[in-house]
Design a protein around this motif. Structure first.
Motif, short mmCIF file in Angstrom:
data_model
loop_
_atom_site.label_atom_id
_atom_site.label_comp_id
_atom_site.label_asym_id
_atom_site.label_seq_id
_atom_site.Cartn_x
_atom_site.Cartn_y
_atom_site.Cartn_z
N ARG A 45 -1.96 -4.00 4.39
CA ARG A 45 -2.78 -2.90 4.89
C ARG A 45 -2.07 -1.57 4.72
O ARG A 45 -2.73 -0.53 4.58
CB ARG A 45 -3.11 -3.13 6.38
CG ARG A 45 -4.12 -4.19 6.64
CD ARG A 45 -4.66 -4.08 8.05
NE ARG A 45 -5.66 -5.09 8.34
CZ ARG A 45 -6.41 -5.11 9.43
NH1 ARG A 45 -6.27 -4.15 10.33
NH2 ARG A 45 -7.29 -6.07 9.63
N ARG A 46 -0.77 -1.60 4.75
CA ARG A 46 -0.01 -0.36 4.58
C ARG A 46 0.20 0.01 3.12
O ARG A 46 0.90 0.98 2.83
CB ARG A 46 1.35 -0.51 5.27
CG ARG A 46 1.27 -0.55 6.80
CD ARG A 46 2.62 -0.81 7.41
NE ARG A 46 2.57 -0.73 8.88
CZ ARG A 46 3.58 -1.04 9.67
NH1 ARG A 46 4.73 -1.46 9.13
NH2 ARG A 46 3.46 -0.94 10.97
N GLN A 59 -9.52 10.86 6.64
CA GLN A 59 -9.12 10.72 8.04
C GLN A 59 -8.02 9.69 8.23
O GLN A 59 -7.51 9.53 9.33
CB GLN A 59 -10.34 10.34 8.88
CG GLN A 59 -11.45 11.38 8.86
CD GLN A 59 -12.69 10.91 9.61
OE1 GLN A 59 -12.72 9.80 10.15
NE2 GLN A 59 -13.70 11.76 9.65
N ARG A 60 -7.66 8.99 7.16
CA ARG A 60 -6.65 7.96 7.23
C ARG A 60 -5.48 8.30 6.32
O ARG A 60 -5.51 9.30 5.60
CB ARG A 60 -7.25 6.60 6.82
CG ARG A 60 -8.41 6.16 7.70
CD ARG A 60 -9.19 5.03 7.05
NE ARG A 60 -8.36 3.90 6.68
CZ ARG A 60 -8.03 2.90 7.51
NH1 ARG A 60 -8.49 2.92 8.74
NH2 ARG A 60 -7.27 1.92 7.10
N ARG A 61 -4.46 7.48 6.33
CA ARG A 61 -3.31 7.68 5.48
C ARG A 61 -3.70 7.45 4.02
O ARG A 61 -4.47 6.54 3.72
CB ARG A 61 -2.19 6.71 5.90
CG ARG A 61 -0.88 6.95 5.20
CD ARG A 61 0.24 6.21 5.90
NE ARG A 61 -0.09 4.82 6.14
CZ ARG A 61 0.69 3.99 6.83
NH1 ARG A 61 1.82 4.42 7.35
NH2 ARG A 61 0.32 2.74 7.03
N ALA A 118 -13.26 2.31 7.75
CA ALA A 118 -12.64 1.87 6.51
C ALA A 118 -13.59 0.99 5.71
O ALA A 118 -13.71 1.13 4.48
CB ALA A 118 -11.34 1.12 6.82
N ASN A 163 -6.72 -1.95 14.10
CA ASN A 163 -5.82 -1.40 13.08
C ASN A 163 -4.59 -0.73 13.70
O ASN A 163 -4.11 0.30 13.23
CB ASN A 163 -6.56 -0.41 12.19
CG ASN A 163 -5.84 -0.18 10.86
OD1 ASN A 163 -5.24 -1.10 10.31
ND2 ASN A 163 -5.88 1.03 10.34
N ARG A 190 -12.17 8.61 4.06
CA ARG A 190 -10.83 8.27 3.59
C ARG A 190 -9.79 9.32 3.98
O ARG A 190 -8.64 8.99 4.24
CB ARG A 190 -10.83 8.11 2.07
CG ARG A 190 -11.58 6.89 1.55
CD ARG A 190 -10.87 5.62 1.90
NE ARG A 190 -11.56 4.44 1.38
CZ ARG A 190 -11.21 3.19 1.65
NH1 ARG A 190 -10.18 2.97 2.46
NH2 ARG A 190 -11.88 2.17 1.15
#
Length: 754
Positions: A521-522, A698-700, A661, A483, A696
């Motif tokens: 993905r973004r 922990q991610r953008r 994810a 990723n 979740r």
């Protein structure tokens, strides 16, 4: 400096002309005597032709002689001294800088009997040693002697060294090369010196054995040596390591050489600093270049631009002032002293923009161990992490100059193709440890110079381009698994910017397909759909299948379910029956699409096929993704027990493959299914959704985070916690509005309104 004899080829050619002229005259006379006087005109014709040939050859020799004189090297920093001839200590020529090194040698000679200045060849150890010796002449009134241990072009043997020193002191040379006779001569030399204050300077010491019998020197005598780093292993010798001169000293040396040739310059010109760096700060090359700049009136910035262009220009392209390339390449003393295999390996290592391990070096040149050891001992390469080697950064520009000058373009291309083939095959194995270690090298090869190194002809042959593309594909596959979207996008943009991407639509289609996946993905489904549409039009029938699958997923994110299903069915038609992994991906997309359209029975059919195909192919990540979506289909069909087995199996797989994810998605689907049953199962759903929320955060932020908060609020309401439920719904509405999930924001606001 004594005038050197003419080159051998000139002497041989002149002798051949003389012999040919005499032979032609004799043959002509014999023919005339045998045939008679009727061939008189023929005789004069033959004689005139021979005379014309002789004149042409002599003119050519004279032209070559003048050309050689025009490019004559500057005087050496230490005048050449023939061994066996008693001489005083010579003076250095054009010496600049090295103040700290000279001062150290001065102080060391006061207390130490043997002093050595060591370093790789060509860095100025000889000039520095002689300069230091000249500053202490007054301390040694009984004599200062100098001996070059490489005066005849090859290192002198220990017996020859002792014999030369003995002749200087008027002693007997050793009788034989036996150790006893050498030791006896050394003792006699020390006895003859006695208490005399004599300074003996030994230059170009290549091996400690050459000077072993001169140590220790007489009590009042001093021994100053300049040579190889192996002198540091000799006991009783004070050693100082000399590297290349710093930039300031190198610029001073260039300025002095230009001034000596009649052209003064300001040493602070930026071009001169870059020029000495390109020369690797090699004193001999700097002096030779400075003299030619002054002699020919060149401007430093023009020479710098020319040398850079010589390195970067295609091999078939002519460049102005190309004579500057052999001027530098042929003045690298240390490089010329290497063996042939070591020189070629040094040149080829400059093809790589980073360190290489031994298998990669073997791809450039077979059996590189001995040559690599020679380069390491000579200070040409430096070691890096993981048993890798690279050209020293200071010598990288010089290495590329040698590559351009000494390596034909065809051989450069073959070597580069072998390197790319090795790295591409290694990258295709997807060894995470190997990819992490060589990541900088691979990224530089693919992105920094996508059309190959600057010293290779452009356009590249097909074999090089093919391996470059395979390396790019393998690197993107690793970026996708890790990723690392920023570097992933950089590789794709590099592919679009190459001739390979511009000339072949298949490469451009691959790059646009990868960029579409990155944008999806973004959380940018609209941008992903636009790029993936280009990929569909650029790729062939087989290549369209994956692009259509990704386009369908992007359309599904936008709510265009029917169009997405249409693209997925067309992707199934275009895929080869043998492409099991591709068929599994298409079934996975169809399952997600039918779930979105509210047809759980069709979704279950495609998701079961996808799960079976992924499991048969050994793709655990795809298998877990299919099970994650299968949970929703089975729960909506009332198959609660099967759904529980599916999400338990999915969570087990995600723990093994370490995919936070994917694990968060499986937890979200299982929690959403539990909270939407009748009656809802609030407590187990909250546990699952809380864990999904932790992963979740922990991610953008994305749409999945908003949906997790939304269903977590439903779970709190099912457990009779309305206040907590409203807090979760408010957070969900904020996240959905931030990421552009209008449907999720509407559902959250609807729950808040109720």
């Amino acid at each position: 400096m004594t005038r050197e004899p003419a080159p051998r080829w000139q002497r041989v050619s002149a002798a051949a002309v003389v012999i040919g002229s005499l032979s032609g005259g004799i043959a002509t006379d014999l023919i005339a005597d045998a045939v008679g006087s009727n061939l008189g005109p023929v005789t004069w014709l033959v004689a005139g032709g021979l005379a014309a040939v002789a004149a042409i050859v002599l003119l050519a020799l004279e032209f070559r002689k003048r050309r050689a004189a025009e490019w004559e090297d500057p005087p050496p920093p230490v005048p050449r001294q023939r061994a066996g001839v008693p001489t005083d200590l010579p003076y250095t020529y054009g010496f600049a800088g090295r103040d700290a090194d000279v001062e150290w040698a001065r102080e060391a000679l006061e207390s130490e009997h043997a002093v050595a200045l060591v370093g790789r060849r060509g860095v100025g150890t000889s000039a520095c040693a002689v300069q230091a010796a000249n500053t202490v002449r007054d301390r040694f009134p009984d004599g200062q002697m100098y001996l070059d241990l490489r005066a005849y072009g090859r290192p002198m043997r220990p017996r020859q060294v002792l014999a030369a020193v003995a002749r200087k002191l008027g002693a007997r040379p050793p009788r034989s090369p036996r150790a006893a006779d050498l030791a006896a001569t050394g003792a006699e030399l020390r006895a003859r010196l006695g208490e005399r204050k004599v300074l003996l300077v030994l230059d170009n010491v290549a091996d400690p054995l050459q000077v072993r019998h001169l140590l220790p020197p007489a009590p009042q005598a001093r021994l100053l040596m300049a040579g190889a780093p192996s002198l540091s292993t000799v006991d009783g010798v004070a050693v100082r390591w000399l590297g290349e001169p710093d930039r300031t000293d190198a610029v001073r040396l260039l300025a002095d050489a230009r001034a000596a040739a009649g052209r003064r310059t300001a040493p602070s010109e930026p071009s001169t600093k870059d020029l000495v760096e390109l020369c690797g700060r090699q004193p001999h090359a700097i002096r030779a270049l400075g003299q030619q700049i002054g002699h020919r009136g060149w401007r430093a910035e023009e020479v710098l631009a020319t040398l850079r262009h010589v390195v970067t220009a295609p091999a078939h392209q002519k460049v102005p002032h190309a004579e500057a390339l052999p001027l530098l390449a042929e003045r690298d003393i240390a490089y010329r002293a290497l063996s042939g295999p070591a020189r070629r390996l040094f040149r080829l290592l400059s093809l790589a923009p980073g360190p290489l391990d031994r298998p990669a070096i073997a791809a450039l040149r077979r059996n590189p161990d001995q040559a690599l050891e020679e380069l390491a001992n000579g200070g040409f390469v430096s070691a890096a992490e993981g048993g890798r080697y690279e050209v020293r950064p200071l010598l990288s520009g010089y290495a590329r100059l040698h590559l351009r000058h000494d390596e034909p373009a065809r051989r450069r291309i073959w070597a580069y193709a072998r390197l790319m083939r090795h790295l591409a095959r290694q990258a295709e194995r997807q060894d995470a440890e190997w990819l992490v270690l060589h990541h900088d090298l691979l990224r530089a090869l693919v992105t920094a110079s996508p059309d190959g190194p600057a010293t290779i002809v452009d356009p590249l042959p097909r074999r090089v381009r093919r391996w470059w593309f395979r390396l790019a594909v393998a690197l993107c596959a690793w970026y996708a698994a890790e990723n690392r979207t920023d570097e992933w996008e950089q590789v794709c943009q590099a592919a679009l910017g190459t001739r390979l991407g511009g000339d072949r639509s298949a490469v451009a289609g691959w790059a646009h397909n990868e960029l579409g996946v990155i944008r999806r993905r973004r959380g940018d489904p609209h941008g992903a759909a636009a790029v993936l549409t280009l990929a569909v039009t650029e790729r062939g029938r087989r290549g369209q299948a994956q692009a259509r699958t990704n386009l369908a997923l992007a359309l599904l994110d936008q709510g265009e379910v029917d169009t997405a299903i249409e693209h997925l069915h067309r992707a199934r038609e275009h895929r080869s029956p043998g492409d099991r992994a591709g068929q599994a991906l298409t079934h996975l997309g169809l399952g997600a699409a039918y779930l979105a359209r509210g047809e759980p029975s069709k979704a279950r059919h495609h998701l079961v096929q996808a799960a079976n195909a992924f499991e048969a192919a050994g793709d655990r990540r795809g298998y877990a993704a299919a099970l994650t979506n299968l949970v929703l289909a089975q729960w909506r069909l009332g198959e609660h027990l099967d759904a529980a087995h599916a999400w338990a199996a999915a969570l087990e797989v995600y723990e093994v493959i370490d995919d936070p994810a994917g694990r968060a998605a499986a937890l979200l689907n299982a929690g959403a299914a539990m909270v939407n049953t009748d009656p809802p199962r609030g407590e187990p759903a909250r546990e699952l959704l809380t864990e999904a929320l932790r992963l979740r955060t922990q991610r953008r932020p994305d749409a999945a985070l908003g949906r997790t908060l939304l269903h977590l609020g439903d779970a709190e309401l099912a457990m009779d916690h309305p206040t907590r439920a409203r807090e979760r719904w408010q957070d969900a509405a904020g996240v959905c509005e931030e990421v552009g999930d209008a449907e999720g924001a509407a559902e959250a606001n609807h729950r808040l309104a109720d």
